[in-house]
Design an enzyme around this catalytic site. Structure first.
Site, PDB file in Angstrom:
ATOM      1  N   ASN A   1      -5.237  -0.701   8.576  1.00 36.36           N
ATOM      2  CA  ASN A   1      -4.078   0.106   8.957  1.00 36.36           C
ATOM      3  C   ASN A   1      -4.346   0.715  10.332  1.00 36.36           C
ATOM      4  O   ASN A   1      -5.177   1.616  10.459  1.00 36.36           O
ATOM      5  CB  ASN A   1      -3.861   1.196   7.900  1.00 36.36           C
ATOM      6  CG  ASN A   1      -2.726   2.132   8.264  1.00 36.36           C
ATOM      7  OD1 ASN A   1      -2.051   1.963   9.279  1.00 36.36           O
ATOM      8  ND2 ASN A   1      -2.510   3.150   7.438  1.00 36.36           N
TER       9      ASN A   1
ATOM     10  N   VAL B   1       6.250  -5.034   8.478  1.00 33.85           N
ATOM     11  CA  VAL B   1       5.945  -3.920   9.336  1.00 33.85           C
ATOM     12  C   VAL B   1       5.577  -2.690   8.497  1.00 33.85           C
ATOM     13  O   VAL B   1       5.949  -2.589   7.331  1.00 33.85           O
ATOM     14  CB  VAL B   1       7.163  -3.535  10.210  1.00 33.85           C
ATOM     15  CG1 VAL B   1       7.442  -4.625  11.212  1.00 33.85           C
ATOM     16  CG2 VAL B   1       8.395  -3.219   9.388  1.00 33.85           C
TER      17      VAL B   1
ATOM     18  N   SER C   1       0.830  -1.206   0.000  1.00 35.48           N
ATOM     19  CA  SER C   1       0.000   0.000   0.000  1.00 35.48           C
ATOM     20  C   SER C   1       0.868   1.261   0.000  1.00 35.48           C
ATOM     21  O   SER C   1       1.895   1.335   0.665  1.00 35.48           O
ATOM     22  CB  SER C   1      -0.885  -0.001   1.247  1.00 35.48           C
ATOM     23  OG  SER C   1      -1.642   1.177   1.320  1.00 35.48           O
TER      24      SER C   1
ATOM     25  N   ASN D   1      -6.590  -1.319   1.650  1.00 39.23           N
ATOM     26  CA  ASN D   1      -6.021  -0.813   2.895  1.00 39.23           C
ATOM     27  C   ASN D   1      -6.918   0.294   3.443  1.00 39.23           C
ATOM     28  O   ASN D   1      -7.217   1.258   2.746  1.00 39.23           O
ATOM     29  CB  ASN D   1      -4.607  -0.282   2.626  1.00 39.23           C
ATOM     30  CG  ASN D   1      -3.929   0.205   3.899  1.00 39.23           C
ATOM     31  OD1 ASN D   1      -4.283   1.232   4.462  1.00 39.23           O
ATOM     32  ND2 ASN D   1      -2.932  -0.542   4.343  1.00 39.23           N
TER      33      ASN D   1
ATOM     34  N   ASN E   1       8.681   9.273   4.637  1.00 37.53           N
ATOM     35  CA  ASN E   1       7.502   9.903   4.029  1.00 37.53           C
ATOM     36  C   ASN E   1       6.576  10.441   5.095  1.00 37.53           C
ATOM     37  O   ASN E   1       6.473   9.914   6.204  1.00 37.53           O
ATOM     38  CB  ASN E   1       6.780   8.915   3.118  1.00 37.53           C
ATOM     39  CG  ASN E   1       5.729   8.113   3.840  1.00 37.53           C
ATOM     40  OD1 ASN E   1       4.602   8.589   4.030  1.00 37.53           O
ATOM     41  ND2 ASN E   1       6.096   6.896   4.252  1.00 37.53           N
ATOM     42  N   SER E   2       5.927  11.523   4.704  1.00 36.12           N
ATOM     43  CA  SER E   2       4.889  12.136   5.542  1.00 36.12           C
ATOM     44  C   SER E   2       3.762  12.569   4.611  1.00 36.12           C
ATOM     45  O   SER E   2       3.408  13.748   4.540  1.00 36.12           O
ATOM     46  CB  SER E   2       5.463  13.331   6.318  1.00 36.12           C
ATOM     47  OG  SER E   2       4.474  13.915   7.130  1.00 36.12           O
TER      48      SER E   2
ATOM     49  N   CYS F   1      -2.781   4.819  12.168  1.00 39.49           N
ATOM     50  CA  CYS F   1      -3.313   6.179  12.108  1.00 39.49           C
ATOM     51  C   CYS F   1      -3.424   6.765  13.518  1.00 39.49           C
ATOM     52  O   CYS F   1      -3.708   6.043  14.472  1.00 39.49           O
ATOM     53  CB  CYS F   1      -4.699   6.189  11.479  1.00 39.49           C
ATOM     54  SG  CYS F   1      -4.750   5.434   9.858  1.00 39.49           S
TER      55      CYS F   1
END
Length: 306
Positions: free
Chosen positions: A132, A196, A22, A105, A70-71, A135
């Site tokens: 997921n 992970v 994903s 996802n 990443n953000s 979050c």
């Protein structure tokens, strides 16, 4: 005779154990213009939320010496638009079960968010829901659902009670006790776990003397995390009865073989897709050639062998 790479993953037939992770392949549109995606074991959609999200501001991607941070902030069109416009395209990527298994996802910032998304997705045709739980939980002050075992247990229990698809929980390596958290997911009815997700990390712009990312911290993926991810897969595969889908810095067939020997039933290819969109096919070819050279007729002969 070519070795068999067919994998039974929580009751879903994968033609091979390679799945696009994903957030690294969108919904498959761009990749489908580059290669025949029916050759893959599966594809996992971009992370979805109930409502559309524009994602985080500022720098979203930062390359490190051995990976990527990443953000992105779960930029996505929202579940309703996905069901209407993106899922129908994913369903054209190949007939199932001969083509890639379809994994969706889903994230959320509250249990109500998750449940509303699951209710909408219950009427859609795909193979596995990947939950997921990384979050931020808004009601818990921003702590991720996947950090504390009992919080993860609550969301998996609630989702399992209404989810009509096979349920795979994507675990965060930032969990306080990942083995206890995974067992809680299993006890609450998860059909599988994937691990992970990214590791919480940081980069600093020394010219500006401030963090690179607006949110200060971001998720690290790529080769830097592979040894740690491999350890976690090995750790959980030894204690869970449900299958594990391994992920974390897989960039070669040797990496994939390591994860399978550690006990992963299947593996996700993530950051490497940004370097070479066809890397999954290279990994597939390498695995087939190696298994054949070793006289191994079926990939399950090496699964969990270490």
């Amino acid at each position: 005779m070519k070795p068999s790479l067919v994998t039974d993953f929580a009751g879903v037939r994968l033609k091979n154990p390679l799945v696009l992770a994903s957030g690294t392949c969108g919904f498959g549109r761009e990749f489908s213009e580059i290669f025949d995606m029916s050759r893959l074991g599966g594809i996992c959609s971009k992370g979805l939320t109930l409502e559309a999200k524009t994602g985080n501001r500022g720098i979203r991607i930062w390359e490190t010496s051995a990976g990527v941070m990443n953000s992105v902030g779960l930029e996505n069109p929202g579940v309703p638009v996905f069901i209407e416009k993106e899922l129908p395209f994913m369903q054209t990527l190949g007939p199932r079960p001969q083509g890639p298994a379809l994994i969706v996802n889903l994230g959320g910032h509250s249990i109500d968010d998750y449940l509303a998304g699951v209710e909408l997705l219950n009427g859609a045709d795909f193979d596995i829901l990947e939950l997921n739980i990384s979050c931020p939980n808004v009601k818990a002050g921003g702590m991720a659902f996947g950090v504390k075992t009992e919080v993860a247990r609550d969301v998996v229990r609630a989702v399992r009670s209404i989810c009509k698809h096979r349920l795979m929980v994507k675990l965060s390596p930032n969990a306080e006790d990942i083995a206890a958290l995974a067992r809680a997911c299993e006890e609450e009815g998860a059909d599988a776990v994937s691990l992970v997700n990214t590791f919480l990390a940081m980069a600093i712009d020394i010219k500006k003397r401030r963090p690179v990312f607006e949110n200060t911290y971001a998720g690290l993926s790529g080769p830097a995390i592979k040894p740690i991810a491999l350890r976690m897969v090995h750790q959980l595969a030894g204690v869970l009865k449900i299958p594990v889908m391994g992920a974390g810095g897989i960039t070669s067939w040797q990496d994939a073989a390591e994860f399978i020997m550690a006990g992963a039933a299947a593996v996700q290819i993530g950051t490497a897709n940004f370097i070479n969109p066809k890397i999954s096919l290279d990994i597939l070819a390498g695995l087939e050639t190696w298994l054949e050279s070793q006289g191994i007729a079926d990939i399950k002969e090496i699964r969990g062998s270490v």
